[in-house]
Design a protein around this motif. Structure first.
Motif, PDB file in Angstrom:
ATOM      1  N   TYR A   3       0.832  -1.206   0.000  1.00  0.00           N
ATOM      2  CA  TYR A   3       0.000   0.000   0.000  1.00  0.00           C
ATOM      3  C   TYR A   3       0.868   1.259   0.000  1.00  0.00           C
ATOM      4  CZ  TYR A   3      -2.901   3.749   1.804  1.00  0.00           C
ATOM      5  OH  TYR A   3      -3.520   4.960   1.990  1.00  0.00           O
ATOM      6  N   GLN A   4       1.896   1.280   0.839  1.00  0.00           N
ATOM      7  CA  GLN A   4       2.763   2.459   0.900  1.00  0.00           C
ATOM      8  C   GLN A   4       3.503   2.669  -0.416  1.00  0.00           C
ATOM      9  OE1 GLN A   4       2.767   4.781   3.175  1.00  0.00           O
ATOM     10  NE2 GLN A   4       1.305   3.661   4.434  1.00  0.00           N
ATOM     11  N   ALA A   5       3.911   1.591  -1.070  1.00  0.00           N
ATOM     12  CA  ALA A   5       4.586   1.710  -2.367  1.00  0.00           C
ATOM     13  C   ALA A   5       3.631   2.285  -3.416  1.00  0.00           C
ATOM     14  CB  ALA A   5       5.121   0.357  -2.821  1.00  0.00           C
ATOM     15  N   ASP A   6       2.389   1.802  -3.429  1.00  0.00           N
ATOM     16  CA  ASP A   6       1.402   2.343  -4.365  1.00  0.00           C
ATOM     17  C   ASP A   6       1.096   3.800  -4.055  1.00  0.00           C
ATOM     18  OD1 ASP A   6       1.251   0.007  -5.754  1.00  0.00           O
ATOM     19  OD2 ASP A   6      -0.737  -0.570  -5.021  1.00  0.00           O
ATOM     20  N   ARG A   7       1.044   4.122  -2.782  1.00  0.00           N
ATOM     21  CA  ARG A   7       0.764   5.495  -2.372  1.00  0.00           C
ATOM     22  C   ARG A   7       1.878   6.444  -2.837  1.00  0.00           C
ATOM     23  NH1 ARG A   7       0.394   7.489   3.675  1.00  0.00           N
ATOM     24  NH2 ARG A   7      -0.252   9.566   3.151  1.00  0.00           N
ATOM     25  N   ARG A   8       3.132   6.017  -2.626  1.00  0.00           N
ATOM     26  CA  ARG A   8       4.266   6.830  -3.099  1.00  0.00           C
ATOM     27  C   ARG A   8       4.223   7.007  -4.613  1.00  0.00           C
ATOM     28  NH1 ARG A   8       7.001   3.929   0.702  1.00  0.00           N
ATOM     29  NH2 ARG A   8       7.616   2.353  -0.814  1.00  0.00           N
ATOM     30  N   GLY A   9       3.964   5.926  -5.324  1.00  0.00           N
ATOM     31  CA  GLY A   9       3.897   6.002  -6.783  1.00  0.00           C
ATOM     32  C   GLY A   9       2.803   6.927  -7.270  1.00  0.00           C
ATOM     33  N   PHE A  24      -8.809  17.956 -11.168  1.00  0.00           N
ATOM     34  CA  PHE A  24      -9.569  16.704 -11.235  1.00  0.00           C
ATOM     35  C   PHE A  24      -8.682  15.478 -11.111  1.00  0.00           C
ATOM     36  CE2 PHE A  24     -12.911  19.324 -13.448  1.00  0.00           C
ATOM     37  CZ  PHE A  24     -13.810  19.247 -12.399  1.00  0.00           C
ATOM     38  N   ASN A  25      -7.489  15.499 -11.702  1.00  0.00           N
ATOM     39  CA  ASN A  25      -6.589  14.355 -11.566  1.00  0.00           C
ATOM     40  C   ASN A  25      -6.058  14.219 -10.148  1.00  0.00           C
ATOM     41  OD1 ASN A  25      -6.010  12.697 -14.044  1.00  0.00           O
ATOM     42  ND2 ASN A  25      -5.971  14.774 -14.884  1.00  0.00           N
ATOM     43  N   THR A  26      -5.747  15.329  -9.513  1.00  0.00           N
ATOM     44  CA  THR A  26      -5.301  15.272  -8.123  1.00  0.00           C
ATOM     45  C   THR A  26      -6.412  14.745  -7.231  1.00  0.00           C
ATOM     46  OG1 THR A  26      -3.778  17.113  -8.509  1.00  0.00           O
ATOM     47  CG2 THR A  26      -4.340  16.619  -6.224  1.00  0.00           C
ATOM     48  N   ALA A  27      -7.626  15.222  -7.429  1.00  0.00           N
ATOM     49  CA  ALA A  27      -8.762  14.755  -6.631  1.00  0.00           C
ATOM     50  C   ALA A  27      -9.037  13.271  -6.865  1.00  0.00           C
ATOM     51  CB  ALA A  27     -10.005  15.575  -6.954  1.00  0.00           C
ATOM     52  N   SER A  28      -8.890  12.815  -8.101  1.00  0.00           N
ATOM     53  CA  SER A  28      -9.147  11.398  -8.379  1.00  0.00           C
ATOM     54  C   SER A  28      -8.092  10.506  -7.733  1.00  0.00           C
ATOM     55  CB  SER A  28      -9.234  11.139  -9.882  1.00  0.00           C
ATOM     56  OG  SER A  28      -7.979  11.281 -10.494  1.00  0.00           O
ATOM     57  N   VAL A  29      -6.849  10.938  -7.715  1.00  0.00           N
ATOM     58  CA  VAL A  29      -5.801  10.154  -7.052  1.00  0.00           C
ATOM     59  C   VAL A  29      -6.044  10.131  -5.548  1.00  0.00           C
ATOM     60  CG1 VAL A  29      -3.330  10.078  -6.507  1.00  0.00           C
ATOM     61  CG2 VAL A  29      -4.082  10.437  -8.859  1.00  0.00           C
ATOM     62  N   MET A  30      -6.455  11.243  -4.987  1.00  0.00           N
ATOM     63  CA  MET A  30      -6.776  11.277  -3.557  1.00  0.00           C
ATOM     64  C   MET A  30      -7.921  10.317  -3.237  1.00  0.00           C
ATOM     65  SD  MET A  30      -6.372  15.375  -2.841  1.00  0.00           S
ATOM     66  CE  MET A  30      -7.182  15.313  -1.271  1.00  0.00           C
ATOM     67  N   ALA A  31      -8.950  10.305  -4.062  1.00  0.00           N
ATOM     68  CA  ALA A  31     -10.080   9.394  -3.848  1.00  0.00           C
ATOM     69  C   ALA A  31      -9.638   7.940  -4.002  1.00  0.00           C
ATOM     70  CB  ALA A  31     -11.207   9.717  -4.821  1.00  0.00           C
ATOM     71  N   MET A  32      -8.802   7.673  -4.991  1.00  0.00           N
ATOM     72  CA  MET A  32      -8.303   6.315  -5.196  1.00  0.00           C
ATOM     73  C   MET A  32      -7.527   5.838  -3.973  1.00  0.00           C
ATOM     74  SD  MET A  32      -5.485   4.944  -7.939  1.00  0.00           S
ATOM     75  CE  MET A  32      -4.180   5.807  -7.083  1.00  0.00           C
ATOM     76  N   LEU A  33      -6.659   6.685  -3.445  1.00  0.00           N
ATOM     77  CA  LEU A  33      -5.867   6.298  -2.282  1.00  0.00           C
ATOM     78  C   LEU A  33      -6.742   6.112  -1.042  1.00  0.00           C
ATOM     79  CD1 LEU A  33      -2.705   8.515  -2.776  1.00  0.00           C
ATOM     80  CD2 LEU A  33      -2.926   6.051  -3.116  1.00  0.00           C
ATOM     81  N   ARG A  34      -7.773   6.912  -0.917  1.00  0.00           N
ATOM     82  CA  ARG A  34      -8.707   6.747   0.203  1.00  0.00           C
ATOM     83  C   ARG A  34      -9.405   5.395   0.111  1.00  0.00           C
ATOM     84  NH1 ARG A  34     -10.367  11.576   0.348  1.00  0.00           N
ATOM     85  NH2 ARG A  34     -11.838  11.388  -1.364  1.00  0.00           N
ATOM     86  N   ASN A  35      -9.830   5.015  -1.097  1.00  0.00           N
ATOM     87  CA  ASN A  35     -10.471   3.714  -1.283  1.00  0.00           C
ATOM     88  C   ASN A  35      -9.488   2.569  -1.070  1.00  0.00           C
ATOM     89  OD1 ASN A  35     -13.048   4.682  -1.824  1.00  0.00           O
ATOM     90  ND2 ASN A  35     -12.626   4.921  -3.993  1.00  0.00           N
ATOM     91  N   TYR A  36      -8.257   2.742  -1.527  1.00  0.00           N
ATOM     92  CA  TYR A  36      -7.237   1.715  -1.297  1.00  0.00           C
ATOM     93  C   TYR A  36      -7.005   1.530   0.199  1.00  0.00           C
ATOM     94  CZ  TYR A  36      -5.586   1.067  -6.128  1.00  0.00           C
ATOM     95  OH  TYR A  36      -5.457   0.752  -7.457  1.00  0.00           O
TER      96      TYR A  36
END
Length: 94
Positions: free
Chosen positions: A12-18, A60-72
């Motif tokens: 998870y941390q590796a995906d988050r950093r990426g 929108f891309n920043t918000a989508s990555v934030m939402a993705m990480l929240r779901n992850y």
């Protein structure tokens, strides 16, 4: 903490950093292109449209990555547990 939980957290941390590195790279590239092309845009109306479009892409891309990480983060046991299960099975099969 069990070995599986440590492995899940590491993935998870590796995906988050990426994901955050991608967002940073996106901001750098979009702002660089905007800065370098700005002198070649003669019309003020087109400049406004280009600036708004760049802002929309970044927001929108920043918000989508934030939402993705929240779901992850919420489902990381399921997501990464399944990945680790399949990785372990592949290693056993070799």
């Amino acid at each position: 903490m069990s070995d599986l939980n440590q492995r899940i957290e590491a993935m998870y941390q590796a995906d988050r950093r990426g994901a955050w590195l991608f967002v940073i790279a996106l901001w750098v590239v979009i702002l660089f292109v905007l800065f370098m092309s700005w002198p070649y845009i003669p019309d003020q109306g087109v400049r406004i449209v280009v600036a708004l479009a760049a802002a929309a892409v970044l927001i929108f891309n920043t918000a989508s990555v934030m939402a993705m990480l929240r779901n992850y983060a919420e489902d990381k046991a399921f997501i990464y547990g399944l990945d680790l299960k399949h990785l372990d099975e592949m290693r056993k099969g070799r």
